[in-house]
Design a protein around this motif. Structure first.
Motif, short mmCIF file in Angstrom:
data_model
loop_
_atom_site.label_atom_id
_atom_site.label_comp_id
_atom_site.label_asym_id
_atom_site.label_seq_id
_atom_site.Cartn_x
_atom_site.Cartn_y
_atom_site.Cartn_z
N HIS A 57 0.83 -1.21 0.00
CA HIS A 57 0.00 0.00 0.00
C HIS A 57 0.86 1.26 0.00
O HIS A 57 0.52 2.26 -0.65
CB HIS A 57 -0.94 0.00 1.20
N MET A 58 1.98 1.23 0.74
CA MET A 58 2.87 2.39 0.74
C MET A 58 3.39 2.68 -0.67
O MET A 58 3.42 3.84 -1.11
CB MET A 58 4.06 2.16 1.69
N LEU A 59 3.78 1.63 -1.37
CA LEU A 59 4.30 1.81 -2.73
C LEU A 59 3.21 2.33 -3.66
O LEU A 59 3.47 3.15 -4.55
CB LEU A 59 4.89 0.50 -3.25
N GLN A 60 1.97 1.88 -3.46
CA GLN A 60 0.87 2.40 -4.29
C GLN A 60 0.66 3.89 -4.06
O GLN A 60 0.39 4.65 -4.99
CB GLN A 60 -0.41 1.63 -3.95
N LEU A 61 0.80 4.31 -2.79
CA LEU A 61 0.60 5.72 -2.46
C LEU A 61 1.75 6.61 -2.95
O LEU A 61 1.63 7.83 -2.96
CB LEU A 61 0.44 5.88 -0.95
N LEU A 62 2.85 5.98 -3.37
CA LEU A 62 3.99 6.73 -3.90
C LEU A 62 4.01 6.74 -5.43
O LEU A 62 4.92 7.30 -6.03
CB LEU A 62 5.30 6.13 -3.38
N GLN A 63 2.99 6.13 -6.05
CA GLN A 63 2.93 6.11 -7.51
C GLN A 63 2.60 7.51 -8.03
O GLN A 63 1.63 8.12 -7.61
CB GLN A 63 1.86 5.12 -7.98
N PRO A 64 3.41 8.03 -8.96
CA PRO A 64 3.10 9.35 -9.53
C PRO A 64 1.76 9.33 -10.25
O PRO A 64 1.37 8.32 -10.82
CB PRO A 64 4.24 9.58 -10.52
N GLY A 65 1.06 10.44 -10.18
CA GLY A 65 -0.23 10.53 -10.84
C GLY A 65 -1.07 11.61 -10.19
O GLY A 65 -0.65 12.24 -9.21
N ILE A 83 9.91 -1.78 -5.52
CA ILE A 83 10.25 -0.48 -4.94
C ILE A 83 11.19 0.32 -5.84
O ILE A 83 11.06 1.55 -5.93
CB ILE A 83 10.87 -0.66 -3.53
N LEU A 84 12.10 -0.35 -6.54
CA LEU A 84 13.05 0.39 -7.37
C LEU A 84 12.34 1.11 -8.52
O LEU A 84 12.62 2.29 -8.80
CB LEU A 84 14.14 -0.54 -7.90
N SER A 85 11.44 0.43 -9.18
CA SER A 85 10.73 1.07 -10.29
C SER A 85 9.81 2.18 -9.79
O SER A 85 9.69 3.23 -10.43
CB SER A 85 9.93 0.03 -11.08
N THR A 86 9.20 1.98 -8.61
CA THR A 86 8.34 3.02 -8.04
C THR A 86 9.15 4.27 -7.73
O THR A 86 8.75 5.40 -8.06
CB THR A 86 7.66 2.51 -6.76
N LEU A 87 10.30 4.08 -7.08
CA LEU A 87 11.14 5.23 -6.72
C LEU A 87 11.73 5.90 -7.96
O LEU A 87 11.89 7.13 -8.00
CB LEU A 87 12.25 4.79 -5.78
N GLU A 88 12.04 5.10 -8.97
CA GLU A 88 12.57 5.67 -10.21
C GLU A 88 11.52 6.58 -10.86
O GLU A 88 11.82 7.72 -11.26
CB GLU A 88 12.96 4.56 -11.18
N LEU A 89 10.28 6.10 -10.94
CA LEU A 89 9.20 6.91 -11.52
C LEU A 89 8.96 8.17 -10.69
O LEU A 89 8.69 9.24 -11.24
CB LEU A 89 7.92 6.08 -11.61
N LEU A 90 9.07 8.03 -9.38
CA LEU A 90 8.86 9.18 -8.50
C LEU A 90 9.97 10.21 -8.69
O LEU A 90 9.72 11.42 -8.67
CB LEU A 90 8.80 8.71 -7.05
N LEU A 91 11.19 9.73 -8.88
CA LEU A 91 12.32 10.63 -9.13
C LEU A 91 12.10 11.41 -10.43
O LEU A 91 12.33 12.63 -10.49
CB LEU A 91 13.62 9.82 -9.20
N LEU A 92 11.66 10.71 -11.47
CA LEU A 92 11.39 11.37 -12.74
C LEU A 92 10.25 12.38 -12.59
O LEU A 92 10.30 13.48 -13.17
CB LEU A 92 11.03 10.34 -13.81
N HIS A 93 9.25 12.01 -11.81
CA HIS A 93 8.11 12.91 -11.55
C HIS A 93 8.58 14.17 -10.83
O HIS A 93 8.14 15.28 -11.17
CB HIS A 93 7.06 12.17 -10.73
N LEU A 94 9.44 14.02 -9.84
CA LEU A 94 9.93 15.17 -9.08
C LEU A 94 10.74 16.11 -9.98
O LEU A 94 10.62 17.34 -9.89
CB LEU A 94 10.80 14.70 -7.91
#
Length: 492
Positions: A240-248, A281-292
């Protein structure tokens, strides 16, 4: 922060493998220091409307007699409004540390407050919970211990229907959890982790943010790696934490900040990072980094760096874990977009939050340490000059910049050919005028690598009075490195 290996090295004993080993030792020391840094804090949630209704007046410190009077009125008043007013006065008085200490010494005070918390009158319950919240914010451990009888009820109310009440209970529990081991010992067997796992499915952003705060406080406990984090990893919380970190469009900055710190504490525990990796987690954080990186180009919102910091730390620590290598064959992490995004963030930090430059550079160091492809990206995107522009910011930043360049140079002649000719050598000559031994030492290591693989650079160094600049450094710590570099320049 940096740890050096003790002992003298012979002038010709600094080969590429030796340089790499020494640098990895320093990196290990820095990772350890980073894991040991914790952000323990308390939050205070106050009802602004009620504070304004009080005319902005600062409540007076309450003595024993006044405390007893308000408790009796709250318990036995003739009307519900009278009881509520008594609790409001009590809560306002409890904003003072002196009143808090008097309150917990008063016989039956906590029992009376818990009784009001468990009453069937919603307004009295809410005001009693607010009183407990004021107590939970105390800096005195004894005050947190005194709240112990209330914690089971606060936990029970997490399954209620009022989002405001749940939010208040979560912040109160978060404040008490971080202060008192006794509170944690009581709440763990009573099911705080399953209760938090149920709360994380709430549709209310305020509840999710409060939940992230309470969980992050729990994860910072001394006993967390042994007694808490395994249970968290065994629950549905990580997914659930990783879902809440998904960019969108549904991404909430406040919620994301809290849960990114939660993941940071879990990763630092090294309990089972393979599990997080298999959850993506790695792909989630990567997408979040790109989003930031995309977000900071659109807005100068000061809140973005609050999320960038834990995201960078999570990635940095994950990429140095054996866990990544253990399942490395199944992981595809990053491409040129990650490096480009990281430099966008570095430029943002340089303008808005220079203290975070080291976080971004530490991730860049970990990306380039073992990956020729990331070093290639750094060169193909022409990012060496922007990297060199960060050298003067601070000694820590300078060392990290030079370490990243060492990662590139140690990949061999083809990489050093891209590093020189260019602005690198003149920057290194400028660094030799520095007084900071650590910065100079790191620059000498980079020059050793560059000159081994690119003799033309050594010749240019000699022609630009590099040897004379070297002679100025008589610090014992640098002598072996200076002698080795002089030998390379003169004899190849």
């Amino acid at each position: 922060m940096w740890s050096r290996r003790q002992g003298r090295l012979r002038p010709m004993g600094c080969g590429v493998e030796e340089l790499r080993r020494r640098r990895r030792e320093r990196e290990a020391a820095l990772r350890k220091a980073r894991r040991e840094q914790q952000l323990v804090s308390k939050r205070l949630l106050r009802d602004d409307d009620q504070e304004e209704a009080g005319g902005g007046r600062v409540a007076a410190v309450l003595g024993e007699a006044e405390l007893q009077q308000f408790l009796q009125l709250a318990q036995r008043g003739m009307e519900e409004k009278e009881k509520e007013r008594a609790l409001v006065s009590l809560r306002q008085g409890l904003q003072h540390p002196e009143t808090q200490e008097t309150f917990i010494r008063l016989e039956s005070s906590m029992r009376t407050l818990v009784g009001l918390l468990t009453s069937n009158q919603a307004l009295l319950q809410l005001e009693a919970a607010r009183c407990l919240h004021e107590l939970s914010h105390s800096e005195k451990p004894a005050v947190a211990e005194a709240c112990l009888p209330a914690t089971s009820y606060l936990l029970t109310y997490l399954s209620g229907h009022s989002s405001d009440f749940i939010e208040l209970c979560l912040y109160t529990l978060g404040n008490l959890i971080v202060e008192s081991e006794a509170v944690r010992r009581q709440l763990l067997p009573q099911g705080i982790i399953p209760a938090l796992a149920a709360c994380i499915q709430s549709p209310h952003v305020a509840v999710l943010e409060a939940l992230g705060y309470a969980l992050s406080q729990l994860l910072q406990a001394r006993e967390a790696p042994e007694k808490i984090i395994p249970s968290v990893l065994g629950s549905t919380l990580p997914q659930h934490m990783l879902q809440l970190l998904q960019p969108g469009p549904k991404l909430s900055l406040g919620v994301a900040v809290e849960f990114a710190w939660c993941l940071h504490y879990i990763i630092c525990s090294q309990v089972n990072n393979v599990l997080l990796i298999t959850h993506g987690i790695l792909s989630t954080l990567e997408l979040l980094l790109l989003h930031l990186a995309e977000a900071v180009q659109r807005t100068e919102d000061a809140g973005l760096e609050l999320l960038a910091c834990p995201v960078l730390r999570c990635l940095s620590n994950l990429l140095t874990e054996a866990a990544v290598e253990a399942v490395g064959g199944q992981i595809q992490f990053g491409d040129e977009r990650v490096v480009a995004a990281l430099f966008i963030l570095l430029q943002f930090f340089l303008r808005k939050q220079p203290s975070l430059l080291s976080e971004g550079l530490w991730l860049l160091n970990n990306l380039t340490a073992k990956s020729p492809s990331f070093c290639t990206s750094l060169l193909s995107l022409d990012l060496i000059e922007p990297l060199l522009q960060l050298l003067p910011v601070s000694n820590v930043v300078g060392i990290l910049v030079l370490t990243v360049l060492c990662n590139v140079a140690e990949k061999g002649p083809a990489y050093c050919q891209k590093l020189w000719p260019g602005p690198l050598l003149s920057s290194l000559l400028d660094i030799l005028a520095f007084s900071d031994t650590e910065v100079v030492d790191q620059s000498l290591e980079l020059m050793q690598l560059l000159f081994r693989y690119r003799p033309q650079a050594a010749q240019a160094f000699l022609e630009q009075s590099g040897l004379q600049a070297l002679e100025k450094h008589e610090v014992a710590q640098l002598q072996d490195r200076v002698h080795a570099l002089r030998d390379i320049v003169l004899h190849g």
